[in-house]
Design a protein around this motif. Structure first.
Motif, PDB file in Angstrom:
ATOM      1  N   GLY A 117      -5.145   3.570  -0.339  1.00 35.09           N
ATOM      2  CA  GLY A 117      -5.772   2.282  -0.622  1.00 35.09           C
ATOM      3  C   GLY A 117      -7.258   2.375  -0.362  1.00 35.09           C
ATOM      4  N   ALA A 169      -1.326   3.235   8.991  1.00 34.97           N
ATOM      5  CA  ALA A 169      -0.518   2.014   9.013  1.00 34.97           C
ATOM      6  C   ALA A 169      -0.402   1.450  10.429  1.00 34.97           C
ATOM      7  CB  ALA A 169       0.865   2.302   8.433  1.00 34.97           C
ATOM      8  N   ILE A 206      -2.471  -5.575   8.038  1.00 30.35           N
ATOM      9  CA  ILE A 206      -1.223  -5.539   7.282  1.00 30.35           C
ATOM     10  C   ILE A 206      -0.159  -6.282   8.081  1.00 30.35           C
ATOM     11  CG2 ILE A 206      -1.835  -3.362   6.169  1.00 30.35           C
ATOM     12  CD1 ILE A 206       0.236  -1.995   8.034  1.00 30.35           C
ATOM     13  N   VAL A 251       0.884  -1.168   0.000  1.00 30.48           N
ATOM     14  CA  VAL A 251       0.000   0.000   0.000  1.00 30.48           C
ATOM     15  C   VAL A 251       0.919   1.215   0.000  1.00 30.48           C
ATOM     16  CG1 VAL A 251      -1.895   1.195   1.133  1.00 30.48           C
ATOM     17  CG2 VAL A 251      -1.696  -1.293   1.344  1.00 30.48           C
ATOM     18  N   ALA A 281       0.881   6.023   4.314  1.00 28.59           N
ATOM     19  CA  ALA A 281      -0.211   5.604   3.436  1.00 28.59           C
ATOM     20  C   ALA A 281      -1.479   5.390   4.264  1.00 28.59           C
ATOM     21  CB  ALA A 281       0.163   4.322   2.703  1.00 28.59           C
ATOM     22  N   MET A 308       2.908  -1.722   4.055  1.00 22.22           N
ATOM     23  CA  MET A 308       2.276  -0.407   3.957  1.00 22.22           C
ATOM     24  C   MET A 308       3.293   0.677   4.279  1.00 22.22           C
ATOM     25  SD  MET A 308      -1.372   0.572   5.650  1.00 22.22           S
ATOM     26  CE  MET A 308      -2.125   2.195   5.499  1.00 22.22           C
ATOM     27  N   TYR A 315      -5.378   3.019   4.228  1.00 22.42           N
ATOM     28  CA  TYR A 315      -6.030   1.840   3.651  1.00 22.42           C
ATOM     29  C   TYR A 315      -7.385   1.719   4.334  1.00 22.42           C
ATOM     30  CZ  TYR A 315      -5.688  -2.870   1.475  1.00 22.42           C
ATOM     31  OH  TYR A 315      -5.841  -3.989   0.686  1.00 22.42           O
TER      32      TYR A 315
END
Length: 316
Positions: free
Chosen positions: A197, A249, A258, A193, A217, A213, A219
């Motif tokens: 995301g 993250a 993750i 990622v 970032a 990740m 997600y």
């Protein structure tokens, strides 16, 4: 600077001052001042980026100068050959991919691709794939599985394109098929990622044995603005939604969604592509090395178990 984020303004002022001093007629005379400003800049970057809110991280993840898939291909890979088209409808420029070598070993890479300016963003559809983009991605991944070549995917999209044409050509079916087929590919898959995301549009190339990740970032199942619009009928409450959604993250590592966080340089990936790529190279090397020793059956079973565990909690 047009791309400057609000909380980055103090950094930009120092950076501009350093640039001016370096461009002076006698840079040696101001060497000490430059050194002091650089030290001050480093401390300020650590303080600001060490205390970002979830919404600020979302802004960093969307930064137009952040490295995208093709940038990572250039920084991390050798002998990249792009493959285009889904062999059904056409070529979707919002997803790129092809054959390459990572540290001398063959790999297949796939990633979302955003643009840098208005013209390129229109051509790339702002990183929002159509069904043919996901079918292209699946074609490349099935090719990788045929030769048991590892797959690396780079996730960076606000979501799959929701337009009429995309729906008519089977957007939901294309995403669902990718989820199903990726789950059963008997080859190592590492997903990264890299930026934003978003929803099934991200997950359609995100079913991997390992999901890494980048530090800044995000997600999530929906954008913070979309969540705020649904919950409070007010997209302006996106900062509050981002905090509640656990999109960062650190949150996702704690929840098991993750497997590892790849650190970004002070000031974010958009300020130092090379260091970001170097950190990511180390993580990819470690995870691919571990996965290469597993059989196809082990990889599929491990991938299945990994995603089945997400969302399972024990209460004491």
């Amino acid at each position: 600077m047009l791309d400057e984020l609000e909380f980055e303004k103090p950094l930009q002022e120092l950076e501009n001052r350093i640039i001016q001093l370096r461009a002076s007629d006698d840079p040696g005379a101001v060497r000490d001042e430059i050194a002091k400003l650089e030290e001050r800049l480093g401390r300020l970057q650590q303080r600001i980026y060490g205390n970002l809110t979830a919404w600020q991280r979302a802004q960093v993840a969307r930064h137009p100068k952040r490295p995208h898939a093709l940038d990572f291909f250039q920084l991390l890979l050798e002998d990249f050959v792009e493959l285009r088209g889904d062999r059904v409808f056409g070529d979707d420029k919002a997803i790129v991919g092809g054959l390459a070598r990572f540290e001398g070993e063959p790999v297949v890479v796939v990633g979302h691709q955003k643009g840098r300016d208005t013209r390129e963003n229109i051509a790339r559809n702002f990183g929002m794939p159509h069904p043919e983009g996901y079918r292209k991605a699946l074609r490349l991944m099935q090719l990788a599985a045929k030769f048991r070549t590892p797959i690396i995917t780079f996730i960076d999209t606000p979501g799959a394109y929701p337009g009429l044409g995309a729906e008519e050509r089977g957007q939901a079916e294309a995403i669902a098929r990718n989820l199903k087929e990726m789950a059963g590919l008997a080859t190592p898959i590492v997903c990264v990622v890299a930026g934003e995301g978003g929803s099934g549009g991200a997950l359609a190339i995100g079913v991997g044995n390992r999901v890494l990740m980048l530090e800044h970032a995000i997600y999530s199942v929906i954008s913070p603005e979309g969540c705020a619009a649904i919950l409070w009928a007010d997209a302006a409450k996106a900062p509050e939604a981002a905090q509640l959604m656990r999109v960062t993250a650190a949150d996702l590592l704690r929840l098991g969604a993750i497997d590892a966080i790849v650190r970004e340089p002070a000031g974010g990936a958009h300020r130092n592509w090379a260091e970001t790529a170097a950190n990511l190279r180390v993580a990819l090397r470690d995870h691919l090395w571990e996965l290469r020793s597993k059989s196809g059956e082990e990889l599929v079973e491990e991938r299945y178990d990994r995603f089945r565990r997400i969302g399972v909690f024990e209460e004491s």
